[in-house]
Design a protein around this motif. Structure first.
Motif, mmCIF file in Angstrom:
data_model
loop_
_atom_site.group_PDB
_atom_site.id
_atom_site.type_symbol
_atom_site.label_atom_id
_atom_site.label_comp_id
_atom_site.label_asym_id
_atom_site.label_seq_id
_atom_site.Cartn_x
_atom_site.Cartn_y
_atom_site.Cartn_z
ATOM 1 N N ASN A 270 0.808 -1.221 0.000
ATOM 2 C CA ASN A 270 0.000 0.000 0.000
ATOM 3 C C ASN A 270 0.840 1.269 0.000
ATOM 4 O OD1 ASN A 270 -2.564 -1.346 0.206
ATOM 5 N ND2 ASN A 270 -2.060 -1.794 2.337
ATOM 6 N N GLN A 271 2.078 1.177 0.484
ATOM 7 C CA GLN A 271 2.884 2.373 0.672
ATOM 8 C C GLN A 271 4.228 2.313 -0.059
ATOM 9 O OE1 GLN A 271 2.073 5.224 2.302
ATOM 10 N NE2 GLN A 271 0.019 4.497 2.766
ATOM 11 N N GLY A 272 4.404 1.358 -0.959
ATOM 12 C CA GLY A 272 5.542 1.404 -1.859
ATOM 13 C C GLY A 272 6.845 0.853 -1.345
ATOM 14 N N GLY A 273 6.800 -0.125 -0.461
ATOM 15 C CA GLY A 273 8.029 -0.751 -0.012
ATOM 16 C C GLY A 273 8.629 -1.647 -1.079
ATOM 17 N N ALA A 274 9.960 -1.707 -1.132
ATOM 18 C CA ALA A 274 10.627 -2.612 -2.066
ATOM 19 C C ALA A 274 10.531 -4.041 -1.543
ATOM 20 C CB ALA A 274 12.092 -2.221 -2.210
ATOM 21 N N GLY A 275 10.631 -4.992 -2.464
ATOM 22 C CA GLY A 275 10.697 -6.381 -2.018
ATOM 23 C C GLY A 275 11.966 -6.612 -1.219
ATOM 24 N N ILE A 276 13.112 -6.245 -1.825
ATOM 25 C CA ILE A 276 14.422 -6.315 -1.157
ATOM 26 C C ILE A 276 15.054 -4.945 -1.283
ATOM 27 C CG2 ILE A 276 16.706 -7.384 -1.152
ATOM 28 C CD1 ILE A 276 15.422 -9.857 -2.426
ATOM 29 N N GLY A 277 15.282 -4.291 -0.170
ATOM 30 C CA GLY A 277 15.843 -2.947 -0.201
ATOM 31 C C GLY A 277 15.312 -2.096 0.921
ATOM 32 N N SER A 278 14.436 -1.134 0.601
ATOM 33 C CA SER A 278 13.962 -0.205 1.618
ATOM 34 C C SER A 278 12.467 0.029 1.503
ATOM 35 C CB SER A 278 14.701 1.129 1.503
ATOM 36 O OG SER A 278 14.278 2.038 2.502
ATOM 37 N N GLY A 279 11.913 0.681 2.538
ATOM 38 C CA GLY A 279 10.515 1.054 2.504
ATOM 39 C C GLY A 279 10.319 2.306 1.674
ATOM 40 N N TRP A 280 10.823 3.436 2.191
ATOM 41 C CA TRP A 280 10.756 4.703 1.468
ATOM 42 C C TRP A 280 12.141 5.285 1.232
ATOM 43 C CZ3 TRP A 280 6.243 8.552 2.750
ATOM 44 C CH2 TRP A 280 5.031 7.968 2.419
ATOM 45 N N GLY A 281 13.186 4.550 1.531
ATOM 46 C CA GLY A 281 14.535 5.081 1.418
ATOM 47 C C GLY A 281 15.333 4.432 0.308
ATOM 48 N N ASP A 282 16.643 4.574 0.402
ATOM 49 C CA ASP A 282 17.546 4.011 -0.600
ATOM 50 C C ASP A 282 17.736 2.518 -0.367
ATOM 51 O OD1 ASP A 282 17.789 6.567 -1.558
ATOM 52 O OD2 ASP A 282 19.675 6.972 -0.516
ATOM 53 N N GLY A 283 18.016 1.817 -1.449
ATOM 54 C CA GLY A 283 18.071 0.366 -1.386
ATOM 55 C C GLY A 283 19.199 -0.195 -0.552
ATOM 56 N N GLY A 284 20.304 0.539 -0.451
ATOM 57 C CA GLY A 284 21.456 0.037 0.291
ATOM 58 C C GLY A 284 22.383 -0.756 -0.602
ATOM 59 N N ASN A 285 23.175 -1.629 -0.004
ATOM 60 C CA ASN A 285 24.140 -2.457 -0.725
ATOM 61 C C ASN A 285 23.574 -3.866 -0.838
ATOM 62 O OD1 ASN A 285 26.313 -3.837 -1.717
ATOM 63 N ND2 ASN A 285 27.793 -2.949 -0.306
ATOM 64 N N ILE A 286 23.105 -4.223 -2.014
ATOM 65 C CA ILE A 286 22.408 -5.496 -2.230
ATOM 66 C C ILE A 286 23.222 -6.355 -3.183
ATOM 67 C CG2 ILE A 286 20.279 -6.592 -3.027
ATOM 68 C CD1 ILE A 286 18.900 -3.845 -2.493
ATOM 69 N N LYS A 287 23.513 -7.584 -2.762
ATOM 70 C CA LYS A 287 24.310 -8.495 -3.580
ATOM 71 C C LYS A 287 23.634 -9.859 -3.607
ATOM 72 C CE LYS A 287 29.041 -10.252 -4.110
ATOM 73 N NZ LYS A 287 30.413 -10.243 -3.530
ATOM 74 N N ILE A 288 23.341 -10.356 -4.786
ATOM 75 C CA ILE A 288 22.723 -11.673 -4.953
ATOM 76 C C ILE A 288 23.647 -12.532 -5.800
ATOM 77 C CG2 ILE A 288 20.721 -12.937 -5.816
ATOM 78 C CD1 ILE A 288 19.064 -10.410 -5.336
ATOM 79 N N THR A 289 24.191 -13.582 -5.213
ATOM 80 C CA THR A 289 25.144 -14.445 -5.917
ATOM 81 C C THR A 289 24.593 -15.824 -6.234
ATOM 82 O OG1 THR A 289 26.119 -15.352 -3.892
ATOM 83 C CG2 THR A 289 27.014 -13.268 -4.699
ATOM 84 N N GLY A 290 23.483 -16.196 -5.641
ATOM 85 C CA GLY A 290 22.933 -17.532 -5.871
ATOM 86 C C GLY A 290 21.546 -17.657 -5.278
ATOM 87 N N GLY A 291 21.003 -18.859 -5.371
ATOM 88 C CA GLY A 291 19.661 -19.116 -4.873
ATOM 89 C C GLY A 291 18.597 -18.757 -5.887
ATOM 90 N N LYS A 292 17.358 -18.994 -5.498
ATOM 91 C CA LYS A 292 16.199 -18.621 -6.311
ATOM 92 C C LYS A 292 15.500 -17.478 -5.594
ATOM 93 C CE LYS A 292 11.886 -20.364 -8.295
ATOM 94 N NZ LYS A 292 10.976 -21.551 -8.424
ATOM 95 N N VAL A 293 15.507 -16.299 -6.210
ATOM 96 C CA VAL A 293 15.037 -15.095 -5.533
ATOM 97 C C VAL A 293 13.917 -14.451 -6.339
ATOM 98 C CG1 VAL A 293 15.667 -12.823 -4.644
ATOM 99 C CG2 VAL A 293 17.318 -14.712 -4.541
ATOM 100 N N THR A 294 12.796 -14.177 -5.679
ATOM 101 C CA THR A 294 11.729 -13.381 -6.273
ATOM 102 C C THR A 294 11.416 -12.240 -5.311
ATOM 103 O OG1 THR A 294 10.049 -14.863 -5.318
ATOM 104 C CG2 THR A 294 10.698 -15.258 -7.584
#
Length: 317
Positions: A270-294
């Motif tokens: 309802n308020q625009g949160g990212a799936g992986i990252g932030s609610g209303w801010g910057d995503g940060g440092n995100i690293k995905i090297t493996g696995g099954k991610v949605t």
């Protein structure tokens, strides 16, 4: 003579009971391993872990939720196995919201989910509304400065991939649905998330006013902290203005690394949160090297990256 024999029998029985720890008061829980008073204590509905001794905890009646809770002592590096823990703190007045399991800043919890076990931890909701906000506790509170590691019973075994037989954990920031609150399912309670590592288990984490896993506290904004996922089957759902995995409010996502496992993360829809990252801010440092991610975001929130109005920041896939 009969009286002496009777006294001797009572003394012998008492000695056996004390040796097995059956006389220790542990409230709604059964604690296996360690000694009462040295490795754990119980008072006023709180089971406090006092040492690094390996302990296994379960509810005496796993089908009935308890309002007793678990707290790791200050500075303690705890090693616990959950084998049927069921905590639901309910709705209370006059509190700031307490968590079902608390790992305070400076403490460590190495948590293993026993094979086939079903574990549920639900924080307290304070119904006293302050400025249209309802304060609540986390399922597992692990704020900045705390260290939490969650394993299945086979984490570290070569070739192991979690399935239905691995232990499960459901962690929620509230006893009932509400958009207002301050807590992550696993992570901060009106605080940034701590250092959280998941190596295995079937885990569902839901925040209220906080991330599913990460920061809690939407009005001030709380960083996700440091989150590493190496394995397991994880579903994380963000609460009001929060990411599924990462930050809450205007707090950034923090440092998020996914190396393996099956991960599904959904931000506040309802308020625009990212799936992986932030609610209303910057995503940060995100690293995905493996696995099954949605990852799913909505209303301006990215699937992976910044929330509504935030930047994607540093993302490596």
């Amino acid at each position: 003579m009969k009286k002496l024999l009777g006294l001797a029998l009572v003394a012998a029985l008492c000695a056996v009971l004390l040796c097995t720890g059956a006389m220790a008061d542990t409230g709604a829980f059964t604690v296996t391993g360690g000694d009462e008073g040295t490795d754990y204590s119980y008072a006023d509905g709180v089971l406090t872990i006092l040492s690094s001794k390996s302990l296994t905890i379960s509810n005496k009646d796993a089908d009935t939720p308890t309002t007793d809770r678990i707290v790791i002592g200050s500075g303690v590096k705890a090693n616990l196995t959950f084998a049927g823990v069921n905590i639901e703190l309910g709705v209370k007045d006059g509190t700031n919201g307490v968590s079902a399991v608390t790992v305070p800043s400076g403490a460590t919890l190495n948590l293993t989910l026993a094979d086939g076990s079903v574990n549920t931890v639900v924080g307290d909701v304070n119904e006293e509304i302050i400025g249209s906000k309802i304060k609540n506790g986390a399922g597992i509170e692990a704020p900045a400065g705390a260290t939490l590691t969650i394993n299945c019973a086979h984490s570290g075994e070569t070739g192991h991939v979690c399935g239905e037989s691995c232990g499960s954990l459901t962690a929620s920031g509230a006893a009932r649905g509400t958009i207002y609150g301050y807590a992550a399912g696993i992570g901060g309670k009106n605080a940034a998330g701590g250092s959280i590592t998941i190596n295995g288990g079937n885990i569902k984490a839901t925040g209220v006013g906080g991330a599913g896993i990460g920061g809690g506290g939407w009005d001030a904004g709380r960083s996700g902290g440091t989150i590493v996922i190496n394995g397991g089957i994880i579903e994380a759902n963000g609460g009001f203005r929060s990411a599924g995995i990462g930050g809450s409010g205007t707090g950034n996502g923090g440092s998020i690394t996914i190396n393996g496992g099956v991960v599904k993360a959904t931000g506040d829809q309802n308020q625009g949160g990212a799936g992986i990252g932030s609610g209303w801010g910057d995503g940060g440092n995100i690293k995905i090297t493996g696995g099954k991610v949605t990852a799913y975001g909505a209303e301006g929130g990215a699937g992976i990256g910044g929330g509504n109005g935030g930047d994607g920041s540093d993302i490596t896939i």
